[in-house]
Design a protein around this motif. Structure first.
Motif, PDB file in Angstrom:
ATOM      1  N   VAL A 144       0.864  -1.183   0.000  1.00  0.00           N
ATOM      2  CA  VAL A 144       0.000   0.000   0.000  1.00  0.00           C
ATOM      3  C   VAL A 144       0.899   1.230   0.000  1.00  0.00           C
ATOM      4  CG1 VAL A 144      -1.585   1.406   1.353  1.00  0.00           C
ATOM      5  CG2 VAL A 144      -1.994  -1.035   1.141  1.00  0.00           C
ATOM      6  N   ALA A 145       0.667   2.157  -0.932  1.00  0.00           N
ATOM      7  CA  ALA A 145       1.448   3.399  -1.015  1.00  0.00           C
ATOM      8  C   ALA A 145       0.588   4.555  -0.530  1.00  0.00           C
ATOM      9  CB  ALA A 145       1.909   3.646  -2.449  1.00  0.00           C
ATOM     10  N   PRO A 174      -0.035 -11.602   8.732  1.00  0.00           N
ATOM     11  CA  PRO A 174      -0.702 -10.586   7.913  1.00  0.00           C
ATOM     12  C   PRO A 174      -0.444 -10.823   6.431  1.00  0.00           C
ATOM     13  CG  PRO A 174       1.292  -9.702   8.901  1.00  0.00           C
ATOM     14  CD  PRO A 174       1.090 -11.046   9.508  1.00  0.00           C
ATOM     15  N   ASN A 175      -1.463 -10.587   5.624  1.00  0.00           N
ATOM     16  CA  ASN A 175      -1.313 -10.817   4.183  1.00  0.00           C
ATOM     17  C   ASN A 175      -1.712  -9.597   3.369  1.00  0.00           C
ATOM     18  OD1 ASN A 175      -1.909 -11.938   1.395  1.00  0.00           O
ATOM     19  ND2 ASN A 175      -1.167 -13.783   2.405  1.00  0.00           N
ATOM     20  N   GLY A 176      -2.898  -9.051   3.601  1.00  0.00           N
ATOM     21  CA  GLY A 176      -3.366  -7.903   2.833  1.00  0.00           C
ATOM     22  C   GLY A 176      -3.435  -6.647   3.673  1.00  0.00           C
ATOM     23  N   LEU A 177      -3.259  -5.491   3.025  1.00  0.00           N
ATOM     24  CA  LEU A 177      -3.343  -4.193   3.685  1.00  0.00           C
ATOM     25  C   LEU A 177      -4.294  -3.273   2.916  1.00  0.00           C
ATOM     26  CD1 LEU A 177       0.390  -3.295   4.517  1.00  0.00           C
ATOM     27  CD2 LEU A 177      -1.347  -4.140   6.105  1.00  0.00           C
ATOM     28  N   ALA A 178      -4.979  -2.432   3.664  1.00  0.00           N
ATOM     29  CA  ALA A 178      -5.777  -1.347   3.086  1.00  0.00           C
ATOM     30  C   ALA A 178      -5.768  -0.212   4.105  1.00  0.00           C
ATOM     31  CB  ALA A 178      -7.201  -1.808   2.792  1.00  0.00           C
ATOM     32  N   VAL A 179      -6.302   0.946   3.717  1.00  0.00           N
ATOM     33  CA  VAL A 179      -6.312   2.105   4.601  1.00  0.00           C
ATOM     34  C   VAL A 179      -7.748   2.553   4.813  1.00  0.00           C
ATOM     35  CG1 VAL A 179      -5.456   4.451   4.967  1.00  0.00           C
ATOM     36  CG2 VAL A 179      -4.059   2.805   3.719  1.00  0.00           C
ATOM     37  N   LEU A 231       5.709   3.476   1.461  1.00  0.00           N
ATOM     38  CA  LEU A 231       5.156   2.214   0.992  1.00  0.00           C
ATOM     39  C   LEU A 231       5.136   1.248   2.168  1.00  0.00           C
ATOM     40  CD1 LEU A 231       4.221   0.647  -1.597  1.00  0.00           C
ATOM     41  CD2 LEU A 231       6.581  -0.173  -1.784  1.00  0.00           C
ATOM     42  N   TYR A 232       4.009   0.599   2.374  1.00  0.00           N
ATOM     43  CA  TYR A 232       3.867  -0.389   3.436  1.00  0.00           C
ATOM     44  C   TYR A 232       3.681  -1.770   2.818  1.00  0.00           C
ATOM     45  CZ  TYR A 232       3.028   3.662   6.441  1.00  0.00           C
ATOM     46  OH  TYR A 232       3.153   4.853   7.106  1.00  0.00           O
TER      47      TYR A 232
END
Length: 308
Positions: free
Chosen positions: A48-49, A84-89, A55-56
């Motif tokens: 996730v940028a 942890p696998n997926g990221l969002a904000v 960038l994470y």
């Protein structure tokens, strides 16, 4: 007879390699990926940028979220007993985490604190959440993959509504993985890894899904993984076993193939970022490298503001 032209091949280049001192060398982990190549004590996913140029990414086996700043300096943002696998904000600038081991979590990147968001459904644990996204209304979509596949087609796709309700959109998924919304948010694309497909799900106002179909069909030892979308509506499909990111237009017509610019082949997930939101960042998972490609247009999703 008409034939589509052969799409161009684009080579990615290395953006940053996670340094050895930040790898968990010789540290045991319960996590086991289904790959034959040598394990490098790291496995990157879920990029996730943010709007500030950071960038994470996650390091699945060791329960970590790593931050790469504008100077390519890498640091540990948070670590916990998870996968942890997926990221969002979310709208508050927190990172939402799809954790295979624990469920859906909320991470405050300014403090590194991690708190549960949704860990059970009807008192039962999830199979193993994989990826998640947030729409313009604050609804959260996530995949629950677990160990599903061709002999166990019970993977789920869920929607956490902004009012807290949990809706089930798909109950017969074949290893549901990455997901992304169309620009108008009328359709949800979901990678079904073990079926080597990407499904296209029409979303209705009443929360139902009908006439779901196969949008993309591929081949290989493993299928599509992470997905992204650009402002033209083209879909970017990461395919780890073919060392490629396939780009197809909104009708599914091939436009380009992005290949690894290093020795790695596990191109698992991608996102847009960079100064103009035209840089495609790609996790080269097994090698612990982030690769990049400068694209001709911007990503469809606006870069979020993340708490610092």
């Amino acid at each position: 007879m008409n034939f589509y032209p052969v799409p161009p091949t684009i080579q990615a280049e290395e953006f940053v390699r996670i340094p050895d001192e930040l790898r968990c060398l010789n540290q045991a982990s319960e996590w086991r990926g289904g790959f034959a190549r040598q394990f490098q004590w790291i496995f990157l996913e879920g990029p996730v940028a943010d709007l500030e140029g950071n960038l994470y990414v996650v390091d699945v086996p060791y329960g970590r979220v790593l931050k790469v700043d504008v100077n390519k300096e890498v640091s540990i943002c948070a670590q916990w007993d998870g996968e942890p696998n997926g990221l969002a904000v979310d709208k508050d600038g927190n990172l939402l985490v799809a954790d295979y081991k624990q469920g859906i979590f909320c991470l405050d990147p300014s403090t590194g604190s991690v708190t549960p968001r949704l860990t059970r459904r009807h008192l039962e644990r999830f199979k193993g959440p994989n990826d998640l996204i947030v729409d313009s209304r604050g609804n959260i979509f996530f995949t629950d993959q677990g160990q599903t596949g061709m002999t166990d087609q019970t993977g789920k796709v869920y929607k956490i509504c902004a009012d807290g309700r949990l809706e089930t959109l798909v109950e017969n998924g074949v290893s549901p993985n990455g997901l992304v919304l169309s620009r108008d948010e009328r359709f949800l694309y979901v990678a079904m890894t073990r079926a080597n497909q990407v499904w296209r799900l029409p979303l209705h106002e009443d929360g139902t899904v009908t006439k779901a179909g196969v949008f993309f069909q591929s081949f290989g030892n493993a299928g599509p993984d992470g997905l992204a979308l650009d402002e033209e509506g083209s879909l970017f499909i990461c395919h780890p076993s073919l060392a490629s990111v396939f780009v197809v237009d909104s009708d599914g017509v091939p436009k380009a193939r992005i290949v690894s610019g290093s020795q790695g082949i596990n191109l698992t997930n991608c996102c847009f970022g960079g100064p103009e939101n035209k840089t495609l960042f790609i996790t080269d998972s097994l090698e612990g490298i982030i690769q990049k490609v400068e694209w001709h247009c911007r990503g469809a999703t606006k870069r979020p503001i993340v708490k610092q």
